[in-house]
Design a protein around this motif. Structure first.
Motif, PDB file in Angstrom:
ATOM      1  N   LYS A  73      55.061  22.393  25.523  1.00  0.00           N
ATOM      2  CA  LYS A  73      54.507  21.067  25.871  1.00  0.00           C
ATOM      3  C   LYS A  73      54.830  20.069  24.761  1.00  0.00           C
ATOM      4  N   ALA A  74      54.691  20.495  23.510  1.00  0.00           N
ATOM      5  CA  ALA A  74      55.020  19.605  22.391  1.00  0.00           C
ATOM      6  C   ALA A  74      56.502  19.249  22.421  1.00  0.00           C
ATOM      7  N   ASP A  75      57.349  20.235  22.734  1.00  0.00           N
ATOM      8  CA  ASP A  75      58.795  19.978  22.814  1.00  0.00           C
ATOM      9  C   ASP A  75      59.078  18.882  23.845  1.00  0.00           C
ATOM     10  N   ARG A  76      58.383  18.968  24.989  1.00  0.00           N
ATOM     11  CA  ARG A  76      58.637  17.978  26.052  1.00  0.00           C
ATOM     12  C   ARG A  76      58.246  16.568  25.600  1.00  0.00           C
ATOM     13  N   ALA A  77      57.279  16.494  24.672  1.00  0.00           N
ATOM     14  CA  ALA A  77      56.863  15.174  24.160  1.00  0.00           C
ATOM     15  C   ALA A  77      57.712  14.768  22.956  1.00  0.00           C
ATOM     16  N   GLY A  78      58.662  15.615  22.586  1.00  0.00           N
ATOM     17  CA  GLY A  78      59.518  15.314  21.430  1.00  0.00           C
ATOM     18  C   GLY A  78      58.766  15.441  20.120  1.00  0.00           C
ATOM     19  N   ALA A  79      57.722  16.292  20.111  1.00  0.00           N
ATOM     20  CA  ALA A  79      56.880  16.406  18.915  1.00  0.00           C
ATOM     21  C   ALA A  79      56.967  17.799  18.315  1.00  0.00           C
ATOM     22  N   GLN A  80      56.899  17.853  16.995  1.00  0.00           N
ATOM     23  CA  GLN A  80      56.854  19.153  16.306  1.00  0.00           C
ATOM     24  C   GLN A  80      55.380  19.553  16.203  1.00  0.00           C
TER      25      GLN A  80
END
Ligand code: NAD
Ligand code: MLT
Length: 315
Positions: free
Chosen positions: A177-184
């Motif tokens: 889910k974090a990857d989809r938001a472009g977040a680490q």
């Protein structure tokens, strides 16, 4: 059945309730506590926003109450345990104001780093002081999103578009889910705070998140970071934020929500010496025509469904 509306809720929703022949809508905003206790006594349903405290005493006085609907996300103004014990259905409208709160967060972030409010205030006083209002560029800076849910995700995506490095602290979501938001996704809050130039809060207020950013947590922030809170008062120690801005630990803070609303005139963040570095708005994150209409329709139609035994139509 009486439906009591105690906060300002869009006519798009209140009108839906008025159309139901078995419902009698009573709009009474700005009630004192005594007036609220009296008004809830014969209410079968209630439609509110965050301005009405539905604590155990108020729910106890609402002997006929079967359902309460919040035209918004947060249900922290409702004593959920007490409502459950009394069999009162609690409804919210979690999706209707996501983009409004996201856009307000972006507005606060940009105003904060570019000192838009302070510059306008200065100009309106007849001044022309260009060098006084030196800002910070967002592009290339690191953002920490605390709570990567609906709003946090939308903020993350927009900040990525601004060229920011985005990290997130949220123990309840997956790396995917974090990857989809472009977040680490980071799992240590203090460590995450120590890296961030900008911190933005998007968690609900619960027993676990109350004072999530207390004085020790704030001391973990990277020196000169900015802090934005468009989620809930109570998540942050506001005195410690004021001190942090005063000491230079924080470069600035932008808050839309407060621990105790409306804010008192002696609120620590309203101090005169912080005016250059702090911007505050009166809990208007969800105040767009679009969002208010959407949350009102979701809350009102689901409230009508709960009271009249019809199918729920909106998620
Ligand atoms: P959401 O439920 O979609 O997201 C909340 C996220 O917080 C979830 O991903 C959850 O896992 C995470 N979370 C929960 N506990 C956590 C913890 N201890 N540490 C880190 N993360 C944690 O909610 P949302 O719709 O994104 O709303 C977020 C907040 O914004 C709520 O408090 C809501 O009331 C507030 N809000 C304010 C305004 C306004 O007018 N200023 C408008 C809308 C929403
Ligand atoms: C919410 O939780 O939805 C917001 O705080 C907005 C509101 O209360 O109107």
């Amino acid at each position: 059945m009486k439906v009591l509306v105690t906060d300002t809720v869009s006519e798009a929703g209140v009108g839906l309730l008025r159309k139901e022949k078995d419902l009698r809508v009573e709009v009474r905003t700005g009630l004192t506590r005594d007036e609220l206790l009296e008004a809830v006594a014969d209410a079968d349903g209630m439609l509110t926003r965050s301005g009405t405290p539905l604590d155990a005493e108020v729910l106890g006085a609402a002997k006929k109450l079967r359902a309460v609907a919040r035209a918004g996300v947060g249900v922290d103004n409702i004593d959920l345990a007490s409502a459950s014990r009394r069999g009162i259905v609690v409804i919210n409208a979690p999706t209707g104001n996501t983009l409004a709160a996201t856009e307000h967060t972006m507005a606060m972030m940009l105003s904060l780093v570019r000192k838009v409010s302070q510059a306008w205030n200065s100009l309106s006083l007849g001044e022309w002081k260009r060098s006084r209002f030196m800002g910070m560029q967002l592009s290339g800076k690191r953002l920490l999103v605390i709570g990567l849910g609906r709003i946090g995700t939308q903020v993350a995506l927009r900040c990525r578009a601004f060229g920011m490095e985005v990290s997130a602290y949220d123990p309840y979501i997956s790396k995917e889910k974090a990857d989809r938001a472009g977040a680490q996704l980071l799992d240590d809050l203090a460590g995450a705070l120590s890296l961030a130039d900008m911190v933005t809060l998007h968690v609900p207020l619960t027993a676990e998140t109350r004072r999530l950013l207390d004085a020790p947590a704030l001391r973990a922030c990277k020196r000169g970071a900015f802090l934005v809170n468009c989620a809930r008062g109570g998540l942050v120690d506001e005195e410690a934020v004021a001190e942090g801005v005063r000491s230079g630990l924080l470069s600035g803070a932008a808050f839309d929500v407060f621990d105790g609303e409306p804010v008192r005139a002696d609120h620590p963040l309203l101090a005169q010496d912080l005016r250059e570095k702090v911007i505050l708005t009166p809990h208007i994150g969800a105040n767009t025509e679009e969002a208010q209409s959407a949350v009102a329709v979701i809350a009102a139609s689901n409230l009508a469904a709960a009271l009249l035994g019809k199918p729920y139509e909106h998620a």
